[in-house]
Enzyme design. Structure first.
Site, mmCIF file in Angstrom:
data_model
loop_
_atom_site.group_PDB
_atom_site.id
_atom_site.type_symbol
_atom_site.label_atom_id
_atom_site.label_comp_id
_atom_site.label_asym_id
_atom_site.label_seq_id
_atom_site.Cartn_x
_atom_site.Cartn_y
_atom_site.Cartn_z
ATOM 1 N N THR A 129 0.839 -1.197 0.000
ATOM 2 C CA THR A 129 0.000 0.000 0.000
ATOM 3 C C THR A 129 0.868 1.239 0.000
ATOM 4 O O THR A 129 1.795 1.360 0.823
ATOM 5 C CB THR A 129 -1.015 0.080 1.155
ATOM 6 O OG1 THR A 129 -1.564 1.401 1.163
ATOM 7 C CG2 THR A 129 -0.437 -0.203 2.517
ATOM 8 N N VAL A 130 0.566 2.137 -0.913
ATOM 9 C CA VAL A 130 1.320 3.398 -0.950
ATOM 10 C C VAL A 130 1.084 4.198 0.326
ATOM 11 O O VAL A 130 1.896 5.043 0.686
ATOM 12 C CB VAL A 130 0.960 4.258 -2.187
ATOM 13 C CG1 VAL A 130 1.370 3.566 -3.470
ATOM 14 C CG2 VAL A 130 -0.512 4.658 -2.211
ATOM 15 N N ASP A 131 -0.035 3.919 1.000
ATOM 16 C CA ASP A 131 -0.347 4.683 2.211
ATOM 17 C C ASP A 131 0.585 4.346 3.378
ATOM 18 O O ASP A 131 0.627 5.073 4.364
ATOM 19 C CB ASP A 131 -1.802 4.434 2.627
ATOM 20 C CG ASP A 131 -2.792 5.069 1.665
ATOM 21 O OD1 ASP A 131 -2.344 5.830 0.789
ATOM 22 O OD2 ASP A 131 -4.000 4.803 1.772
HETATM 23 O O1 F6P Z 1 -4.647 2.436 -1.869
HETATM 24 C C1 F6P Z 1 -4.600 3.636 -1.189
HETATM 25 C C2 F6P Z 1 -4.888 4.816 -2.072
HETATM 26 O O2 F6P Z 1 -3.806 4.984 -2.905
HETATM 27 C C3 F6P Z 1 -5.248 6.072 -1.276
HETATM 28 O O3 F6P Z 1 -4.175 6.815 -0.848
HETATM 29 C C4 F6P Z 1 -6.180 6.799 -2.207
HETATM 30 O O4 F6P Z 1 -7.100 7.585 -1.499
HETATM 31 C C5 F6P Z 1 -6.882 5.693 -2.875
HETATM 32 O O5 F6P Z 1 -5.994 4.612 -2.926
HETATM 33 C C6 F6P Z 1 -7.404 5.977 -4.235
HETATM 34 O O6 F6P Z 1 -7.778 4.775 -4.823
HETATM 35 P P1 F6P Z 1 -8.772 4.531 -6.016
HETATM 36 O O7 F6P Z 1 -7.905 4.292 -7.207
HETATM 37 O O8 F6P Z 1 -9.562 3.318 -5.684
HETATM 38 O O9 F6P Z 1 -9.638 5.753 -6.155
#
Ligand code: F6P
Length: 439
Positions: free
Chosen positions: A161-163
């Site tokens: 996870t990038v988070d």
């Molecule tokens: O997976 C985490 C994340 O990168 C968050 O930081 C971000 O809010 C979200 O995904 C956005 O994801 P999606 O592509 O589903 O809108």
């Protein structure tokens, strides 16, 4: 790099592990993708090929877990070894990812029964789930429910996870590369605004991801080395937004340096908990979709202080930026995929390979298996001592933690001036079931 397992993790009966018969494996990508999630896929697939006595074929879910529910499986054995190798330098989810949360057994038993039905039909005995907090929870549930339904499956979560908000692991594959991209972009854009500030733009705002955790925003802080270096302001989800203090800090920076660079996390909130910018929609996990805090902040600066601004939303650019990936991140992403397979064939179930930082000055790490039950649904946010007292910057301790994670460049090969990314053939596994499933 050593792989060890914590004593507490679950190991299947010694007899079962001693006399294995090859079972197929199911690998799925889940949630928001990263620049290095495919390196984990390569780790899983290449490692599995080394254990033919335990693992038959690796099937990947087309669009993650949805591929399992709909019996849409990709036969990775039909992919060239060179393609699998090239996944290591190819961003995003080569097999397709999904934001799809399996509910609890009580709420939707049919979903689990279907999953097990598909696993049974394809003799799948291993499940490698490459995702974040929610996915670790799903992997845990599948391991429990497989037992309950009389079809035990060895489930191993592969962190991504990038988070950077999974607990027990030093960091999460995917984060180091985003961190590097944001630090580099902040440094470069800061030079631009500094050049222009005398007669034009005085404030540059960069919006970065991170729903509840400000790790990516913190990485922006790596762009500067000395006091007054950009970014002069970082806005974290962990610190309630204080508008007067924020404006005062921006004004002070413009008066002192001529300009101000702001890195703002999409998850920045008002003291009452509302996000500064909510897109008004929710994803399948029930998370509020975020985006647009950059222009909100820039507009606030213009309205209250009158400075000309530019803003940018790093958005998908940050998590797809494989061209500037961190070598450490790529290595760790591959290593957790590989370790997941090694743990599984050793009989460990319901675990996740975690990255453990070793003591000492130089950055060294090893992999340990940690129980999914301790990882699932727990979010690791930026600790207060990583944020400066005024709430707008990172401390030396934070810098010490972050710096090794962006170390080294892992450039992809280039052809005609562009990165040479690979696409899988994606050969479908022949369906065995008469029944279909709608998601
Ligand atoms: O997976 C985490 C994340 O990168 C968050 O930081 C971000 O809010 C979200 O995904 C956005 O994801 P999606 O592509 O589903 O809108």
């Amino acid at each position: 790099m050593k792989t060890t397992a914590r004593k507490k993790t679950v190991k299947r009966a010694a007899g079962a592990a001693a006399k294995p018969r090859p079972r197929n494996a199911f690998y799925a990508q889940s949630g928001g993708v990263t620049a290095v999630i495919n390196a984990s896929a390569a780790g899983v697939i290449e490692a599995a090929r080394k254990f033919p006595k335990h693992i038959g074929k690796v099937y990947a879910g087309r669009h993650g877990i949805i591929g399992a529910l709909t019996e849409d499986l990709i036969d990775t054995s039909a992919e060239d070894p060179a393609t699998i190798r090239a996944l290591r330098h190819t961003p995003a989810g080569a097999f397709g990812s999904a934001r799809f949360k399996l509910k609890g057994l009580e709420q939707n038993r049919a979903e689990y029964e279907r999953l097990i039905e598909v696993f049974k039909a394809h003799d799948i005995g291993y499940f490698f789930y490459n995702g974040g907090n929610d996915s670790m929870d799903t992997a845990l549930k599948v391991s429990q429910i497989g037992e309950a339904l009389g079809y035990p499956v060895t489930c191993v979560g592969v962190p991504k996870t990038v988070d950077n908000d999974l607990p027990l692991t030093d960091c999460c594959p995917g984060f180091g590369s985003v961190a590097k991209y944001i630090a580099v972009s902040t440094r470069e854009a800061a030079l631009d605004v500094a050049s222009m500030a005398r007669t034009s733009t005085k404030v540059f705002v960069l919006e970065v991801m991170g729903r509840h955790a400000g790790w990516i925003a913190a990485a922006g802080g790596l762009a500067g080395r000395k006091a007054d270096d950009a970014p002069q302001v970082i806005l974290f989800p962990e610190i309630a937004f204080d508008k007067p203090a924020f404006l005062a800090k921006v004004k002070q920076s413009v008066e002192r340096n001529g300009y101000c660079v702001i890195v703002v996390s999409e998850g920045t909130r008002y003291p009452d908990g509302r996000f500064l910018a909510e897109a008004g929609t929710k994803d399948a996990f029930g998370h509020t979709q975020l985006g647009g805090v950059g222009p909100v902040i820039a507009g606030m600066v213009k309205e209250e202080l009158g400075y000309k601004y530019h803003w940018a939303v790093a958005d998908y650019l940050q998590r797809a930026a494989r061209h500037i990936a961190s070598q450490v991140d790529v290595d760790q992403a591959y290593a957790v995929g590989k370790a997941a397979v090694e743990f599984a064939v050793k009989g460990h179930n319901a675990v996740m390979p975690a990255i453990i930082r070793q003591p000492g000055k130089a950055y060294r790490w090893k992999i340990e298996a940690v129980p999914l039950a301790e990882v699932a649904n727990v979010e690791k946010t930026v600790p207060r001592h990583f944020i400066t007292a005024d709430g707008f910057g990172i401390t030396a301790a934070c810098r010490r933690y972050l710096e090794p994670l962006i170390a080294g460049e892992a450039y992809p090969p280039y052809v005609d001036g562009l990165p040479d990314y690979v696409r899988i053939k994606g050969k479908a596994v022949k369906r065995k079931l008469k029944t279909t499933y709608k998601v």
